[in-house]
Scaffold this motif. Structure first.
Motif, short mmCIF file in Angstrom:
data_model
loop_
_atom_site.label_atom_id
_atom_site.label_comp_id
_atom_site.label_asym_id
_atom_site.label_seq_id
_atom_site.Cartn_x
_atom_site.Cartn_y
_atom_site.Cartn_z
N GLY A 1 -10.88 10.96 -2.27
CA GLY A 1 -9.66 11.32 -3.52
C GLY A 1 -10.09 10.99 -4.48
O GLY A 1 -9.63 11.80 -5.62
N ALA A 2 -11.47 10.57 -5.16
CA ALA A 2 -12.11 10.33 -6.27
C ALA A 2 -12.05 11.55 -7.62
O ALA A 2 -11.14 11.45 -8.47
CB ALA A 2 -12.59 9.65 -5.72
N VAL A 3 -12.23 12.45 -6.79
CA VAL A 3 -12.91 13.68 -7.60
C VAL A 3 -11.50 14.45 -7.77
O VAL A 3 -11.65 14.69 -9.07
CB VAL A 3 -13.65 14.62 -6.90
CG1 VAL A 3 -13.98 16.05 -8.06
CG2 VAL A 3 -15.23 14.13 -6.65
N HIS A 4 -10.69 14.23 -7.21
CA HIS A 4 -9.67 15.07 -6.90
C HIS A 4 -8.39 14.18 -7.98
O HIS A 4 -7.85 14.94 -8.95
CB HIS A 4 -8.62 15.33 -5.99
CG HIS A 4 -7.02 15.36 -5.90
ND1 HIS A 4 -5.70 14.37 -6.64
CD2 HIS A 4 -6.57 16.63 -6.22
CE1 HIS A 4 -4.66 14.74 -6.34
NE2 HIS A 4 -5.24 16.29 -6.17
N ASP A 5 -8.51 12.28 -8.20
CA ASP A 5 -8.19 11.81 -9.07
C ASP A 5 -8.46 11.99 -10.87
O ASP A 5 -7.56 12.38 -10.99
CB ASP A 5 -8.15 10.41 -8.66
CG ASP A 5 -8.01 10.03 -7.95
OD1 ASP A 5 -5.89 10.94 -6.69
OD2 ASP A 5 -8.11 9.22 -6.88
N LEU A 6 -9.39 13.20 -11.07
CA LEU A 6 -10.41 13.37 -12.22
C LEU A 6 -9.23 14.25 -12.57
O LEU A 6 -9.48 14.49 -14.09
CB LEU A 6 -12.00 13.79 -12.26
CG LEU A 6 -12.61 12.64 -11.76
CD1 LEU A 6 -14.33 13.53 -11.24
CD2 LEU A 6 -12.88 11.35 -12.78
N LEU A 7 -8.83 15.74 -12.19
CA LEU A 7 -8.26 16.55 -12.14
C LEU A 7 -6.95 16.07 -12.69
O LEU A 7 -5.68 17.16 -13.54
CB LEU A 7 -8.39 17.72 -11.15
CG LEU A 7 -9.52 18.22 -10.22
CD1 LEU A 7 -9.61 19.27 -9.55
CD2 LEU A 7 -10.79 17.73 -11.54
N VAL A 8 -5.83 14.79 -11.89
CA VAL A 8 -4.80 14.51 -12.30
C VAL A 8 -4.56 14.54 -13.87
O VAL A 8 -3.09 15.37 -14.83
CB VAL A 8 -4.13 13.25 -11.56
CG1 VAL A 8 -2.89 13.46 -11.75
CG2 VAL A 8 -4.43 13.99 -10.12
N PRO A 9 -5.12 13.48 -14.74
CA PRO A 9 -4.53 13.26 -15.98
C PRO A 9 -4.58 14.60 -16.30
O PRO A 9 -3.41 14.92 -17.37
CB PRO A 9 -5.74 12.74 -16.96
CG PRO A 9 -6.23 11.59 -15.75
CD PRO A 9 -6.42 13.12 -14.48
N LEU A 10 -5.63 15.97 -16.05
CA LEU A 10 -6.41 16.78 -17.44
C LEU A 10 -4.74 18.02 -16.66
O LEU A 10 -4.12 18.68 -17.74
CB LEU A 10 -7.22 17.51 -16.89
CG LEU A 10 -8.27 16.89 -16.96
CD1 LEU A 10 -9.60 18.15 -16.45
CD2 LEU A 10 -9.26 16.80 -18.58
N LYS A 11 -4.17 18.20 -15.26
CA LYS A 11 -2.91 18.93 -15.26
C LYS A 11 -1.94 18.48 -16.15
O LYS A 11 -0.46 18.67 -16.40
CB LYS A 11 -2.74 18.72 -13.63
CG LYS A 11 -1.63 19.66 -13.42
CD LYS A 11 -1.62 20.16 -12.32
CE LYS A 11 -0.25 20.91 -11.43
NZ LYS A 11 -0.60 21.04 -10.46
N LYS A 12 -1.52 17.14 -16.01
CA LYS A 12 -0.59 15.80 -16.48
C LYS A 12 -0.19 16.54 -18.09
O LYS A 12 0.79 17.35 -17.96
CB LYS A 12 -0.76 14.63 -16.10
CG LYS A 12 0.49 13.99 -16.82
CD LYS A 12 0.54 12.47 -16.59
CE LYS A 12 0.84 11.56 -17.36
NZ LYS A 12 0.82 10.59 -17.06
N HIS A 13 -1.50 16.59 -18.78
CA HIS A 13 -1.10 16.41 -19.97
C HIS A 13 -1.71 18.36 -20.61
O HIS A 13 -1.81 18.48 -21.84
CB HIS A 13 -2.12 15.46 -20.77
CG HIS A 13 -1.88 14.15 -20.31
ND1 HIS A 13 -0.28 13.86 -21.12
CD2 HIS A 13 -2.36 13.69 -19.57
CE1 HIS A 13 -0.21 12.50 -21.03
NE2 HIS A 13 -1.59 12.00 -19.87
N ASN A 14 -1.61 18.76 -19.49
CA ASN A 14 -1.58 20.65 -20.01
C ASN A 14 -3.10 20.90 -20.85
O ASN A 14 -2.91 21.77 -21.27
CB ASN A 14 -0.30 20.49 -20.51
CG ASN A 14 -0.53 22.43 -20.16
OD1 ASN A 14 -1.10 23.62 -19.71
ND2 ASN A 14 0.16 23.12 -21.70
#
Length: 373
Positions: free
Chosen positions: A303-316
């Motif tokens: 799940g480490a790579v998935h976690d990289l994308l979370v801040p990008l989605k969160k802050h648009n």
């Protein structure tokens, strides 16, 4: 009945209207030359102020602002693209009076990398031709060149992996980019397809022209060399060899263009990055159309790579590129190269980057720079 006056922009009814028009052009050329030299003199004064203040001589954001203003004020009939090219050369020539810019590019003369550098810096830049992109990075990092231009991505063949690897260890950062429409031409001493034993070019150029070569030169050896211009230079030494290179290279080495634009994809573009040391030029300010490039690695866990994308989605924050490269540790670890839409000075981008950095085992911003829309 009185004859109507001749409009000022129309040729007169004199016995030799062409001679009269040429006289008008000569007079305008004299005025232009005087004004250009006045502009150059002011540029020299600007250079003296910059030298006293210790500020950078080359400001790509200032160049972009001047050119955009000129394009907005252009009433025609000159096209905007042509006006922009003219003003870039004017500014390049004036900058050469302030402080000539040394720019490292992939050589020899006639490469697409050289063409990209001229498009960005203008024809007055002092180009330093290097044998490889490694040397371009080294020349820029050592200070023998103030700037470097390196290929980073092709629309057909993908990323230039060596450039990506060099960003990991180089202290340079990206301050600009050039997207160049690349047309590969078959160049040769003889103006014929007959008797070609080998085609010499950069490996990516050979790959981008493989369908045409398979159809028209199936028996010719495909020989990889350091650059397309090097292939053209070698082709000039042997009548049985041909190169894949630009029209500029054909002129440079006195070769015939046997076949024009033989790349398999007509819309074949290559992105070049403009690199420099932060001490030479800091990160350009936000322009409103920017790209932030970074390289990161994360712990090897589910799940480490998935976690990289979370801040990008969160802050648009939109991600425009995501590439992976092996870390060469033997542990199946990877570096990830990411391009983001936006600039670190923007609040939502800064917030996303801060959260992203906290997740990473390795984190480096390669650069933030304006992009053409």
């Amino acid at each position: 009945m009185t004859a109507p006056a001749t409009p000022p922009d129309s040729p007169s009814s004199s016995p030799d209207p062409l001679a009269e028009l040429r006289q008008r052009i000569d007079a305008l050329d004299d005025q232009l030359l005087k004004l250009l030299n006045e502009r150059a003199h002011v540029a020299e004064l600007v250079g003296e102020v910059k030298k006293r203040e210790g500020t950078p001589f080359f400001r790509p954001d200032r160049v972009a602002q001047v050119i955009e203003k000129i394009k907005r004020n252009n009433a025609g009939p000159l096209r905007e693209a042509h006006v922009a090219a003219i003003w870039r050369e004017i500014m390049s020539a004036c900058l050469a009076l302030e402080s000539p810019q040394r720019v490292a590019v992939l050589g020899p003369e006639g490469t697409f990398c050289e063409q990209a550098a001229i498009e960005y810096f203008g024809g007055a830049a002092d180009l330093i031709h290097c044998a490889s992109f490694d040397e371009v990075f080294h020349a820029t990092a050592s200070g023998s060149a103030q700037y470097g231009v390196v290929g980073v991505e092709n629309s057909n063949e993908g990323v230039v992996t060596r450039s990506l690897d060099m960003f990991l260890q180089s202290p340079t950062h990206v301050v600009g980019e050039v997207s160049l429409l690349v047309r590969h031409n078959l160049l040769r001493r003889e103006n014929s397809l007959e008797g070609i034993e080998a085609v010499l070019a950069h490996p990516q150029a050979l790959a981008q022209c493989q369908a045409w070569l398979a159809k028209h030169l199936p028996g010719a050896e495909r020989r990889a060399v350091s650059s397309n211009a090097e292939g053209a230079r070698l082709a000039a030494s042997n009548p049985a060899w041909a190169g894949l290179a630009s029209e500029r290279a054909a002129t440079q080495y006195g070769l015939h263009i046997v076949a024009h634009a033989i790349q398999d994809d007509a819309y074949n573009r290559t992105r070049f990055a403009v690199i420099t040391l932060p001490a030479t030029l800091a990160m350009p300010p936000a322009s409103g159309h920017d790209c932030t490039s970074l390289v990161v690695s994360v712990p090897n866990r589910p799940g480490a790579v998935h976690d990289l994308l979370v801040p990008l989605k969160k802050h648009n924050v939109s991600m425009t590129r995501f590439e992976s490269r092996p870390a060469r540790t033997g542990q199946w670890e990877y570096y990830f190269y990411i391009d983001l839409d936006g600039h670190p000075s923007q609040a939502h981008v800064a917030a996303a980057l801060a959260e992203l950095r906290a997740l990473c085992a390795f984190y480096k911003v390669i650069g933030a720079y304006p992009v053409k829309t």
